[in-house]
Scaffold this active site. Structure first.
Site, PDB file in Angstrom:
ATOM      1  N   LYS A 160       0.832  -1.211   0.000  1.00  0.00           N
ATOM      2  CA  LYS A 160       0.000   0.000   0.000  1.00  0.00           C
ATOM      3  C   LYS A 160       0.868   1.262   0.000  1.00  0.00           C
ATOM      4  CE  LYS A 160      -3.206   3.030   0.716  1.00  0.00           C
ATOM      5  NZ  LYS A 160      -4.039   3.509  -0.379  1.00  0.00           N
TER       6      LYS A 160
ATOM      7  N   LYS B 267       1.868  10.777   5.401  1.00  0.00           N
ATOM      8  CA  LYS B 267       2.193   9.579   6.189  1.00  0.00           C
ATOM      9  C   LYS B 267       2.578   8.425   5.267  1.00  0.00           C
ATOM     10  CE  LYS B 267      -1.052   6.894   6.991  1.00  0.00           C
ATOM     11  NZ  LYS B 267      -2.258   6.156   7.330  1.00  0.00           N
TER      12      LYS B 267
HETATM   13  P1  NAD Z   1     -10.526   9.651   8.912  1.00  0.00           P
HETATM   14  O1  NAD Z   1      -9.671  10.570   9.722  1.00  0.00           O
HETATM   15  O2  NAD Z   1     -11.652  10.213   8.101  1.00  0.00           O
HETATM   16  O3  NAD Z   1     -11.163   8.497   9.864  1.00  0.00           O
HETATM   17  C1  NAD Z   1     -10.505   7.940  10.960  1.00  0.00           C
HETATM   18  C2  NAD Z   1     -11.539   7.623  12.037  1.00  0.00           C
HETATM   19  O4  NAD Z   1     -10.873   7.007  13.132  1.00  0.00           O
HETATM   20  C3  NAD Z   1     -12.249   8.861  12.610  1.00  0.00           C
HETATM   21  O5  NAD Z   1     -13.646   8.648  12.625  1.00  0.00           O
HETATM   22  C4  NAD Z   1     -11.669   8.997  14.014  1.00  0.00           C
HETATM   23  O6  NAD Z   1     -12.599   9.566  14.944  1.00  0.00           O
HETATM   24  C5  NAD Z   1     -11.371   7.554  14.337  1.00  0.00           C
HETATM   25  N1  NAD Z   1     -10.337   7.414  15.370  1.00  0.00           N
HETATM   26  C6  NAD Z   1      -9.161   8.066  15.474  1.00  0.00           C
HETATM   27  N2  NAD Z   1      -8.476   7.645  16.552  1.00  0.00           N
HETATM   28  C7  NAD Z   1      -9.250   6.698  17.132  1.00  0.00           C
HETATM   29  C8  NAD Z   1      -9.076   5.875  18.284  1.00  0.00           C
HETATM   30  N3  NAD Z   1      -7.986   5.951  19.049  1.00  0.00           N
HETATM   31  N4  NAD Z   1     -10.072   5.006  18.593  1.00  0.00           N
HETATM   32  C9  NAD Z   1     -11.190   4.911  17.834  1.00  0.00           C
HETATM   33  N5  NAD Z   1     -11.405   5.666  16.735  1.00  0.00           N
HETATM   34  C10 NAD Z   1     -10.435   6.546  16.394  1.00  0.00           C
HETATM   35  O7  NAD Z   1      -9.512   8.847   7.965  1.00  0.00           O
HETATM   36  P2  NAD Z   1      -9.838   8.032   6.605  1.00  0.00           P
HETATM   37  O8  NAD Z   1      -9.666   8.939   5.437  1.00  0.00           O
HETATM   38  O9  NAD Z   1     -11.080   7.255   6.785  1.00  0.00           O
HETATM   39  O10 NAD Z   1      -8.578   7.036   6.578  1.00  0.00           O
HETATM   40  C11 NAD Z   1      -8.479   5.894   7.431  1.00  0.00           C
HETATM   41  C12 NAD Z   1      -7.284   5.061   6.984  1.00  0.00           C
HETATM   42  O11 NAD Z   1      -7.477   4.660   5.618  1.00  0.00           O
HETATM   43  C13 NAD Z   1      -5.946   5.797   7.024  1.00  0.00           C
HETATM   44  O12 NAD Z   1      -4.944   4.918   7.436  1.00  0.00           O
HETATM   45  C14 NAD Z   1      -5.745   6.236   5.582  1.00  0.00           C
HETATM   46  O13 NAD Z   1      -4.376   6.430   5.281  1.00  0.00           O
HETATM   47  C15 NAD Z   1      -6.378   5.073   4.823  1.00  0.00           C
HETATM   48  N6  NAD Z   1      -6.896   5.363   3.477  1.00  0.00           N
HETATM   49  C16 NAD Z   1      -7.643   6.491   3.249  1.00  0.00           C
HETATM   50  C17 NAD Z   1      -8.142   6.727   1.960  1.00  0.00           C
HETATM   51  C18 NAD Z   1      -8.961   7.951   1.636  1.00  0.00           C
HETATM   52  O14 NAD Z   1      -9.177   8.217   0.434  1.00  0.00           O
HETATM   53  N7  NAD Z   1      -9.464   8.700   2.607  1.00  0.00           N
HETATM   54  C19 NAD Z   1      -7.889   5.803   0.937  1.00  0.00           C
HETATM   55  C20 NAD Z   1      -7.166   4.645   1.223  1.00  0.00           C
HETATM   56  C21 NAD Z   1      -6.669   4.440   2.507  1.00  0.00           C
END
Ligand code: NAD
Length: 298
Positions: free
Chosen positions: A178, A247
């Site tokens: 990834k 990141k």
């Molecule tokens: P986001 O910030 O929208 O969502 C993260 C969620 O985790 C939030 O709802 C937050 O409240 C929750 N959270 C944070 N700390 C927490 C904890 N200690 N306990 C419980 N909940 C907690 O992020 P996202 O865009 O959904 O991305 C999530 C993951 O997916 C990341 O690792 C990102 O790199 C990866 N990702 C994102 C995308 C994208 O397009 N957004 C695409 C592929 C991969």
């Protein structure tokens, strides 16, 4: 019966919300948890599932737990430390944890070993495709893991969220894959942004440039969608935050260094995105990085 597996889902954010919605739609008994309890509650109301108010409650309600959290260190904290002992202390032996976040592969191997000591199997299964493909359940999923039976058990849950499941090898390999994919994607964005900034100064129109690139050999995912639909239009709203992209490219750049590979471009891309992150802040859309590079050239 696969759909009788009780699924716990932690992290109902930009990606986790639509991914968990597809798990619910596939008929799995689902319990969700988020550090923001309102998000979990709203999700549960909308999708007819349960919201746990603690990791203990989530652990008691799940045979398999999916994490979709910002970073690997947060996944580790939730698993091993949060609320005195972490989720691991509330899961039954034989439980499976699938980390679908984009985490550091070396940290994933360490977490896998720590969970194995408690009788819990960790699988890494990060995704690509962004919010639109999370919504339509067609994500590319990159699976790493050492326990074939656990992977087979998890596959129906992953199929609810993904269009294609790829097996990448042992634990951590999914996360390495990834980070390397996102490094390639970020490098494509960075190259196109530099070309637009250079071209504009020379007298080319950036919109015309992108149209030509998208009909020529320079095209890539970022020129075809994020730059065309979010940079040129000024909307900057792909749903993928700058902090997360910085990141990912840091994971890739650091990986090359930690396994002693001479990969200078990965370090340069890492450092350029770290600079953009410092200037613009983590919660901006990743596409605003181009504004930083434009500002440097004013
Ligand atoms: P986001 O910030 O929208 O969502 C993260 C969620 O985790 C939030 O709802 C937050 O409240 C929750 N959270 C944070 N700390 C927490 C904890 N200690 N306990 C419980 N909940 C907690 O992020 P996202 O865009 O959904 O991305 C999530 C993951 O997916 C990341 O690792 C990102 O790199 C990866 N990702 C994102 C995308 C994208 O397009 N957004 C695409 C592929 C991969």
């Amino acid at each position: 019966m696969a759909a009788s597996l009780r699924v716990g889902f932690i992290g109902i954010g930009n990606m986790g919300w639509p991914m968990a919605a597809n798990v619910a739609k596939a008929g799995f008994p689902l319990t969700v948890y988020d550090a923001n309890p309102d998000a979990a509650k709203r999700f549960a109301e909308e999708h007819g599932c349960d919201a746990a108010d603690s990791l203990a409650a989530l652990g008691a309600a799940a045979d398999i737990v999916v994490t979709m959290l910002p970073t690997g260190p947060i996944v580790r904290e939730v698993m091993l430390d949060a609320d005195g002992g972490g989720l691991a202390s509330h899961l039954a032996k034989g439980a499976i944890v699938v980390d679908m976040s984009s985490s550091e592969p070396i940290g994933t191997r360490e977490l896998g070993a720590a969970l194995a000591e408690k009788g819990i199997t960790l699988i890494d299964a990060p995704v690509s495709g962004g919010v639109p493909r999370a919504v339509d359940g067609s994500l590319a999923i990159m699976i790493g893991g050492d326990d074939e039976d656990a992977i087979e058990k998890a596959e129906p849950v992953l199929n609810a969220m993904g269009g294609r499941l790829f097996r990448t090898g042992g634990i951590g390999n999914g996360h390495a894959m990834k980070a390397l994919n996102n490094y390639v994607a970020a490098a494509g964005f960075t190259a196109a942004a530099e070309a637009m900034i250079m071209g504009r100064k020379f007298g080319l129109d950036p919109a015309t440039m992108i149209e030509i690139i998208n009909n020529s050999t320079g095209r890539n995912f970022n020129t075809e969608i994020p730059i065309k639909d979010h940079v040129l239009t000024g909307t900057f709203a792909t749903g993928f935050q700058l902090g997360l992209m910085a990141k990912d490219v840091k994971i890739a750049g650091d990986l090359g260094e930690s396994i002693d590979i001479e990969a200078p471009l990965s370090r340069l891309v890492r450092d350029m995105w770290a600079d953009a992150l410092g200037a613009m802040g983590p919660t901006e859309d990743f596409t605003v990085a181009i504004k930083r590079w434009e500002a440097i050239n004013k």
